[in-house]
Design a protein around this motif. Structure first.
Motif, PDB file in Angstrom:
ATOM      1  N   SER A   3      78.381  69.933  85.057  1.00  7.75           N
ATOM      2  CA  SER A   3      78.099  69.965  86.666  1.00  7.75           C
ATOM      3  C   SER A   3      78.511  68.515  87.247  1.00  7.75           C
ATOM      4  N   PHE A   4      79.724  68.372  87.107  1.00  7.01           N
ATOM      5  CA  PHE A   4      80.258  66.820  87.343  1.00  7.01           C
ATOM      6  C   PHE A   4      80.142  66.946  88.760  1.00  7.01           C
ATOM      7  N   ALA A   5      80.268  67.889  89.548  1.00  3.15           N
ATOM      8  CA  ALA A   5      80.579  67.824  91.037  1.00  3.15           C
ATOM      9  C   ALA A   5      79.277  67.099  91.555  1.00  3.15           C
ATOM     10  N   LEU A   6      78.149  67.252  90.975  1.00  4.00           N
ATOM     11  CA  LEU A   6      76.900  66.057  91.448  1.00  4.00           C
ATOM     12  C   LEU A   6      76.928  64.711  91.327  1.00  4.00           C
ATOM     13  N   ALA A   7      78.002  64.257  90.699  1.00  6.20           N
ATOM     14  CA  ALA A   7      78.280  63.074  90.509  1.00  6.20           C
ATOM     15  C   ALA A   7      78.889  62.482  91.534  1.00  6.20           C
ATOM     16  N   GLN A   8      79.562  63.460  92.579  1.00  2.00           N
ATOM     17  CA  GLN A   8      80.394  62.979  93.700  1.00  2.00           C
ATOM     18  C   GLN A   8      79.705  63.043  94.880  1.00  2.00           C
ATOM     19  N   LEU A   9      78.469  63.491  94.822  1.00  2.00           N
ATOM     20  CA  LEU A   9      77.819  63.760  96.374  1.00  2.00           C
ATOM     21  C   LEU A   9      77.211  62.384  96.708  1.00  2.00           C
ATOM     22  N   ASP A  10      77.084  62.344  98.116  1.00  2.00           N
ATOM     23  CA  ASP A  10      76.413  61.230  98.715  1.00  2.00           C
ATOM     24  C   ASP A  10      74.823  61.262  98.191  1.00  2.00           C
ATOM     25  N   LYS A  11      74.171  60.310  98.884  1.00  2.00           N
ATOM     26  CA  LYS A  11      72.500  60.278  98.735  1.00  2.00           C
ATOM     27  C   LYS A  11      71.794  61.477  99.170  1.00  2.00           C
ATOM     28  N   VAL A  12      72.263  62.045 100.577  1.00  2.00           N
ATOM     29  CA  VAL A  12      71.555  62.869 101.179  1.00  2.00           C
ATOM     30  C   VAL A  12      71.960  64.207 100.363  1.00  2.00           C
ATOM     31  N   LYS A  13      72.985  64.350 100.136  1.00  2.00           N
ATOM     32  CA  LYS A  13      73.608  65.755  99.600  1.00  2.00           C
ATOM     33  C   LYS A  13      72.883  65.802  98.153  1.00  2.00           C
ATOM     34  N   ILE A  14      72.708  64.828  97.311  1.00  2.00           N
ATOM     35  CA  ILE A  14      72.378  64.870  95.952  1.00  2.00           C
ATOM     36  C   ILE A  14      70.876  65.196  96.010  1.00  2.00           C
ATOM     37  N   GLU A  15      70.105  64.732  96.917  1.00  2.00           N
ATOM     38  CA  GLU A  15      68.661  64.895  97.224  1.00  2.00           C
ATOM     39  C   GLU A  15      68.542  66.262  97.437  1.00  2.00           C
ATOM     40  N   GLU A  16      69.204  66.759  98.555  1.00  2.00           N
ATOM     41  CA  GLU A  16      69.149  68.274  99.068  1.00  2.00           C
ATOM     42  C   GLU A  16      69.473  68.958  97.654  1.00  2.00           C
ATOM     43  N   THR A  17      70.484  68.932  97.151  1.00  2.00           N
ATOM     44  CA  THR A  17      70.833  69.809  96.112  1.00  2.00           C
ATOM     45  C   THR A  17      69.793  69.798  94.665  1.00  2.00           C
ATOM     46  N   ALA A  18      69.234  68.500  94.462  1.00  2.00           N
ATOM     47  CA  ALA A  18      68.266  68.516  93.121  1.00  2.00           C
ATOM     48  C   ALA A  18      66.954  69.519  93.803  1.00  2.00           C
ATOM     49  N   GLU A  19      66.704  69.331  94.987  1.00  2.00           N
ATOM     50  CA  GLU A  19      65.687  69.855  95.593  1.00  2.00           C
ATOM     51  C   GLU A  19      65.819  71.435  95.284  1.00  2.00           C
ATOM     52  N   LYS A  20      67.146  71.777  95.548  1.00  2.00           N
ATOM     53  CA  LYS A  20      67.359  73.222  95.557  1.00  2.00           C
ATOM     54  C   LYS A  20      67.385  73.869  94.014  1.00  2.00           C
ATOM     55  N   LEU A  21      67.893  73.071  93.281  1.00  2.00           N
ATOM     56  CA  LEU A  21      67.965  73.330  91.748  1.00  2.00           C
ATOM     57  C   LEU A  21      66.638  73.358  91.249  1.00  2.00           C
ATOM     58  N   ALA A  22      65.705  72.551  91.919  1.00  2.00           N
ATOM     59  CA  ALA A  22      64.212  72.719  91.183  1.00  2.00           C
ATOM     60  C   ALA A  22      63.454  73.697  91.836  1.00  2.00           C
ATOM     61  N   ASN A  23      63.748  74.123  92.924  1.00  2.00           N
ATOM     62  CA  ASN A  23      63.157  75.289  93.229  1.00  2.00           C
ATOM     63  C   ASN A  23      63.368  76.404  93.065  1.00  2.00           C
ATOM     64  N   ALA A  24      64.498  76.614  92.394  1.00  2.00           N
ATOM     65  CA  ALA A  24      65.263  77.638  91.570  1.00  2.00           C
ATOM     66  C   ALA A  24      64.842  77.811  90.262  1.00  2.00           C
ATOM     67  N   LYS A  25      64.587  76.642  89.762  1.00  2.00           N
ATOM     68  CA  LYS A  25      64.487  76.338  88.256  1.00  2.00           C
ATOM     69  C   LYS A  25      65.579  76.530  87.510  1.00  2.00           C
ATOM     70  N   VAL A  26      66.634  75.968  88.261  1.00  2.00           N
ATOM     71  CA  VAL A  26      67.857  75.906  87.551  1.00  2.00           C
ATOM     72  C   VAL A  26      67.968  74.246  86.718  1.00  2.00           C
ATOM     73  N   GLY A  27      68.181  74.370  85.519  1.00  2.00           N
ATOM     74  CA  GLY A  27      68.339  72.970  84.896  1.00  2.00           C
ATOM     75  C   GLY A  27      69.742  72.563  84.682  1.00  2.00           C
ATOM     76  N   ILE A  28      69.949  71.434  84.244  1.00  2.00           N
ATOM     77  CA  ILE A  28      71.423  70.827  83.941  1.00  2.00           C
ATOM     78  C   ILE A  28      71.381  70.130  82.655  1.00  2.00           C
ATOM     79  N   ALA A  29      72.420  70.392  82.077  1.00  2.00           N
ATOM     80  CA  ALA A  29      72.763  70.058  80.656  1.00  2.00           C
ATOM     81  C   ALA A  29      73.871  68.825  80.697  1.00  2.00           C
ATOM     82  N   SER A  30      73.360  67.832  80.165  1.00  2.00           N
ATOM     83  CA  SER A  30      74.378  66.569  80.550  1.00  2.00           C
ATOM     84  C   SER A  30      74.737  66.013  79.218  1.00  2.00           C
ATOM     85  N   THR A  31      75.839  65.471  79.134  1.00  2.00           N
ATOM     86  CA  THR A  31      76.356  64.725  77.911  1.00  2.00           C
ATOM     87  C   THR A  31      76.258  63.188  78.472  1.00  2.00           C
ATOM     88  N   ILE A  32      75.873  62.738  79.664  1.00  2.00           N
ATOM     89  CA  ILE A  32      75.721  61.478  80.246  1.00  2.00           C
ATOM     90  C   ILE A  32      77.006  60.690  80.112  1.00  2.00           C
TER      91      ILE A  32
END
Length: 443
Positions: A297-326
């Motif tokens: 989900s590398f697209a998340l790394a390119q979001l500005d602060k507002v967009k990542i907060e909004e997207t993180a909230e949507k992921l959490a509400n839908a209970k969609v997880g992220i698997a990362s190799t950091i």
């Protein structure tokens, strides 16, 4: 030079694993005697003494956590579970843990056990293989030969992971026209051979695309086999259409009562459209909540602060997880923001000595250390918290310093590590000395 073919017999004779832990630390004391020793092996009933457990946080005058309290205990293990946690008796007729710290066994939640050069001569990544489609073409060349030794090499790879304290993995496995279902069948053979000491959940992964290489029928067959998740791959750049690719995956998961874990390397608009499309599909089908993940989900790394907060909230509400190799570099994932909103974040080595990358070590504790470096987790408290990347959210102490693990009745999946506390284990990537899987001393 292509990887040289070797026979299973030749491989087993010549290959070796350099275990980080060396020889196992846990051995039954001589006084136990033959009958009791057999009981340890057969019933997995035994007691560990001199086991170090975290018991709380120590604070300074400003209220900051400055150290972690520990004490020594006796741990009774019976039938694969922790039966009791008792005050330490150093003179007990028990297996001596020698003051090592007990932590939850580690979990590698994104790996490809079916794809590795491990056990074969060294081979670095080829410069000409730049894109995912380049890699697909390369795999089509090398997979037939690699399948000949994939079972014993996978077993050796599992042993490497065990030496670093991992007893559980989520493994993606190729489902493609080149290997057919053989990558899956071979991986299942290896896991069957290791079932007493290791456990894995499997993702049917269309590495060569679903439509790009016409893998639909193979994926349907794999979904009926012993797998746990339906995978996917870059629907825009590989298959040319988000809707067709994702609709197929979602319906296949629903029809077969599976979860979803897709690879999404795509950045920018294509990546974000796929993320939002999958979130919407999960909301439409609540049975997929908590069972759906987006890997990379590398697209998340390119979001500005507002967009990542909004997207993180949507992921959490839908209970969609992220698997990362950091990863290092410019692709630094916003894991702290994901945690802040309650997104289920899991971590994995992904590649271990394969044609995609040569840098995987097999240590998931190293990933927690890398996260600590990337996100500035330097304090005793923060270092102790980020251990959850290695254990999938199981921590010895809760945020207030109360002991939350282990408890009587917990499955006996533990590591004994040469560290004074979780924070030190993460900071120093402390060596794992022994791994216990479901009560069985693996090493």
């Amino acid at each position: 030079m292509e990887p040289r073919s070797i026979s299973r017999k030749g491989f087993l004779k010549s290959s070796s694993v350099l275990l980080a832990a060396g020889t196992g630390i846990l051995q039954a004391p001589a006084a136990i005697g033959a009958q009791q020793s057999r009981s340890v092996k057969a019933d997995r009933s035994y007691t560990l003494k001199n086991v170090r457990l975290e018991t709380g946080f120590g604070y300074d005058e400003d209220g900051e956590v400055v150290y972690t309290k520990t004490e020594l205990f006796n741990i009774e293990i019976h039938d694969g579970k922790i039966k009791a946690i008792l005050p330490n008796k150093a003179d007990a007729n028990a297996i001596d843990a020698k003051g090592l710290l007990m932590l939850p066994a580690f979990r590698d939640m994104h790996i490809h056990l079916d794809k590795t050069f491990y056990g074969l001569p060294w081979k670095a990544k080829l410069a000409k293989n730049r894109t995912v489609k380049d890699m697909i073409a390369y795999e089509q060349q090398i997979i037939p030969e690699l399948l000949k030794t994939s079972v014993p090499r996978t077993e050796k790879l599992i042993e490497l992971m065990q030496s670093y304290g991992t007893n559980y993995a989520r493994s993606h496995v190729n489902i493609d026209p080149t290997s057919g279902l053989n990558s899956l069948k071979n991986l299942q053979k290896a896991l069957e051979n290791k079932k007493e000491s290791f456990q894995a959940e499997l993702v049917a992964f269309p590495q060569h695309g679903i439509n790009y290489t016409k893998s639909e029928d193979l994926m349907k067959e794999a979904a009926k086999m012993d797998i746990d998740f339906i995978g996917g791959l870059d629907p825009t750049s590989i298959d040319g259409a988000i809707e067709k690719h994702m609709d197929f995956i979602v319906q296949l998961a629903l029809d077969n009562n599976k979860g979803i874990d897709i690879h999404l390397h795509e950045s920018g608009d294509p990546g974000m459209k796929t993320i939002h499309y999958l979130i919407d599909k999960v909301i439409e089908n609540p049975v997929l909540k908590g069972k759906t993940f987006i890997s990379h989900s590398f697209a998340l790394a390119q979001l500005d602060k507002v967009k990542i907060e909004e997207t993180a909230e949507k992921l959490a509400n839908a209970k969609v997880g992220i698997a990362s190799t950091i990863p290092f570099g410019g692709t630094i994932m916003p894991i702290p923001v994901l945690y802040k909103h309650g997104v289920d974040v899991v971590a994995g080595n992904d590649c271990i000595i394969d044609w995609w990358s040569t840098f995987g070590t097999g240590s998931i504790l190293q990933k927690a250390n890398l996260a600590a470096q990337l996100y500035g987790y330097r304090t005793e408290f923060d270092l102790s918290r980020i251990l959850k990347l290695a254990t999938h959210n199981v921590l010895p102490l809760d945020d207030k310093g109360n002991r939350s693990w282990p408890k009587a009745g917990d499955q006996a999946d533990v590591v004994l590590i040469d560290a004074s506390c979780s924070a030190e284990a993460v900071s120093r990537i402390s060596p794992v000395k022994s791994l216990i899987h479901r009560g069985k001393i693996v090493f």
